[in-house]
Design an enzyme around this catalytic site. Structure first.
Site, PDB file in Angstrom:
ATOM      1  N   GLU A 264     -35.882 -27.701  19.882  1.00  0.00           N
ATOM      2  CA  GLU A 264     -35.699 -27.597  18.081  1.00  0.00           C
ATOM      3  C   GLU A 264     -37.002 -28.326  17.726  1.00  0.00           C
ATOM      4  OE1 GLU A 264     -33.297 -26.357  16.891  1.00  0.00           O
ATOM      5  OE2 GLU A 264     -31.968 -26.146  18.801  1.00  0.00           O
ATOM      6  N   HIS A 267     -39.012 -25.361  16.914  1.00  0.00           N
ATOM      7  CA  HIS A 267     -39.013 -24.823  15.532  1.00  0.00           C
ATOM      8  C   HIS A 267     -39.370 -25.908  14.445  1.00  0.00           C
ATOM      9  CE1 HIS A 267     -35.954 -21.611  16.296  1.00  0.00           C
ATOM     10  NE2 HIS A 267     -35.344 -22.266  17.220  1.00  0.00           N
ATOM     11  N   GLU A 293     -38.023 -18.131  16.830  1.00  0.00           N
ATOM     12  CA  GLU A 293     -37.480 -18.368  18.357  1.00  0.00           C
ATOM     13  C   GLU A 293     -38.681 -18.464  19.024  1.00  0.00           C
ATOM     14  OE1 GLU A 293     -34.719 -19.649  18.323  1.00  0.00           O
ATOM     15  OE2 GLU A 293     -34.132 -19.448  20.519  1.00  0.00           O
TER      16      GLU A 293
HETATM   17 ZN   LIG Z   1     -33.766 -21.826  18.536  1.00  0.00          ZN
END
Ligand SMILES: [Zn+2]
Length: 493
Positions: A264, A267, A293
């Site tokens: 995360e 991201h 991603e």
């Molecule tokens: Zn992801």
């Protein structure tokens, strides 16, 4: 950034829409983290009303945007700005409101039933909702229009310009090459399929300290970023100055918690490093799911599961999780990278993960093209799992009912997970031309990696389409060879 007066006018009118998105993101974040359990109905209503309001405001921009389309001499930001707005307007213009409403309602009802069906491993319960959703998605594809395969219309929603030809070209070598690596890994036993550390229980407070050390290693900002807890970890950005992740604590198998945090954060780094001048515009976000991603996977796997990263995090593991002391860095490295064919996608390792995606991709493609009935799907799922992954689910809970996507109507989404791995492989190859990645991680210099990614990708936000960006950064698009090469080196040498 924007100089054309027409574009500047639209950008000004877009600001309330940006604000609605920001509020919507905060409402959803709250729903997954702190909202009382019994409040989901009014919250669902609020979010749906905000979406309607957003659609209404968005459609008011239609005339201005089409007027601006004829403008010449636009810079890249301006061209990207128009491209992103036009995509959204097109979507709203092509889809009849009744169809959108049907999809939303079926998703809401279907997700409630799917939860129950998964608990009971009862596909028959969920079948009518899936049938309805597949029918609606076929209609959606027809309304949106496509060249070639009808599934292209749905994949384009998540990954602009993506076609079944692209995905087939990626999956075919990926399947055969990674199968060969997996066979050798399983035979060699260097990366054991199971590790005793998987069974060790931990205290949440101790694991939280490890995750906070990981965030420090990743040099996450103190004032514009935070981490909370949710069952399914996610990242959300209210703005470039307010980016949040969640992680999970299941009480054992601590790598799941650590790698949720690192994934995360990957991201979040993307969202944080968008050029601040793009704030309050539709460009202030990642360009697609696949590219987003690629960033989370790059940090989770290529960096986070490297020997050098293990070396950096090992002292924190030893200090906070007493049972780790019995194991050396090499043991922990093998625990983090154990590989085996397994049934559940979200628990799959780096080597077998893409096989799980291939199963879903095949099924979706056939369902949307009307080449398969929903009633045949559970058995086909099992057959494909056996063919691609090498294990056969005993029931539907560990088979076709395991993922939330279909109940929510997210057809066309899955391939972006694998494309994320493929693009991450391309970044991994490219970054090593500019810096010694292993040494940089070993020295804890991860700021350098972030700077590199900012310049190559993050700062542009959604200015370019995924294919344009890849052409610009690598001179090629979705090339699976770099991922294959990385996995061969990691697992076989
Ligand atoms: Zn992801």
């Amino acid at each position: 950034m924007f100089q054309n007066p027409l574009i500047m006018d639209i950008a000004e009118r877009y600001k309330p829409l940006w604000a609605l998105d920001s509020v919507g993101a905060l409402l959803e974040w709250d729903m997954e983290t702190y909202m009382p359990l019994g409040s989901s109905e009014p919250r669902g209503f609020t979010i749906a009303q905000m979406q309607l309001l957003r659609q209404e405001r968005m459609l008011q921009l239609t005339d201005l945007v089409s007027k601006t389309e004829k403008a010449t001499g636009l810079n890249d930001h301006e061209t990207g700005f128009l491209r992103v707005l036009k995509r959204e307007l097109d979507y709203y213009a092509k889809l009849p409101p009744k169809l959108l409403e049907d999809i939303l309602r079926t998703a809401t009802e279907g997700t409630v039933v799917w939860r129950e069906a998964r608990k009971k491993s009862d596909f028959a319960m969920f079948k009518p909702y899936l049938e309805k959703m597949v029918g609606l998605k076929r209609q959606e594809a027809e309304k949106l229009g496509y060249e070639g395969h009808p599934y292209n219309a749905l994949m384009d929603i998540y990954e602009e310009g993506l076609t079944t030809d692209d995905v087939d070209r990626v999956f075919s070598p990926l399947r055969s090459e990674l199968k060969a690596v997996l066979t050798k890994v399983l035979a060699a036993g260097k990366f054991p399929p199971n590790h005793p550390l998987e069974e060790m229980s931990y205290e949440e407070a101790s694991m939280k300290r490890v995750n906070e050390d990981a965030l420090r290693l990743l040099q996450m900002p103190q004032k514009t970023f935070r981490m909370d807890i949710s069952t399914h970890p996610f990242t959300t950005a209210m703005s470039i100055e307010d980016v949040r992740i969640t992680t999970r604590y299941e009480g054992k198998d601590f790598k799941a918690s650590l790698y949720s945090t690192v994934h995360e954060s990957g991201h979040a780094i993307y969202d944080i490093q968008v050029d601040p001048s793009l704030d309050y515009t539709p460009l202030a976000r990642g360009m697609s799911l696949g590219v987003h991603e690629s960033q989370s996977r790059f940090w989770e796997n290529f960096i986070g599961r490297s020997r050098e990263f293990v070396k950096r995090i090992y002292p924190s593991l030893k200090a906070n999780l007493p049972f780790v002391a019995k194991y050396n860095e090499d043991d922990v490295y093998r625990y983090f990278n154990s590989a085996k064919p397994s049934l559940i996608r979200v628990d799959a390792d780096e080597l077998t993960y893409n096989f799980h995606i291939m199963v879903r991709y095949e099924l979706e493609k056939r369902l949307i093209a009307d080449e398969m009935q929903v009633s045949e799907a559970p058995e086909t799922w099992k057959d494909l799992m056996e063919k691609y992954v090498g294990v056969r689910p005993a029931n539907d809970a560990e088979g076709i009912l395991q993922d939330v996507h279909w109940s929510g109507g997210m057809f066309g989404y899955f391939a972006t997970y694998s494309l994320g791995n493929v693009i991450a492989g391309m970044f991994y190859n490219r970054i090593q031309k500019d810096l010694d990645l292993k040494a940089t991680i070993a020295n804890g210099d991860l700021g350098k990696v972030k700077d590199w990614l900012r310049e190559k990708l993050h700062k542009y936000g959604a200015t370019y389409s995924p294919k344009e960006l890849q052409e610009q950064a690598f001179g090629e698009t979705y090339n699976p060879q770099w991922l294959i090469r990385y996995l061969q080196e990691k697992y076989l040498t």
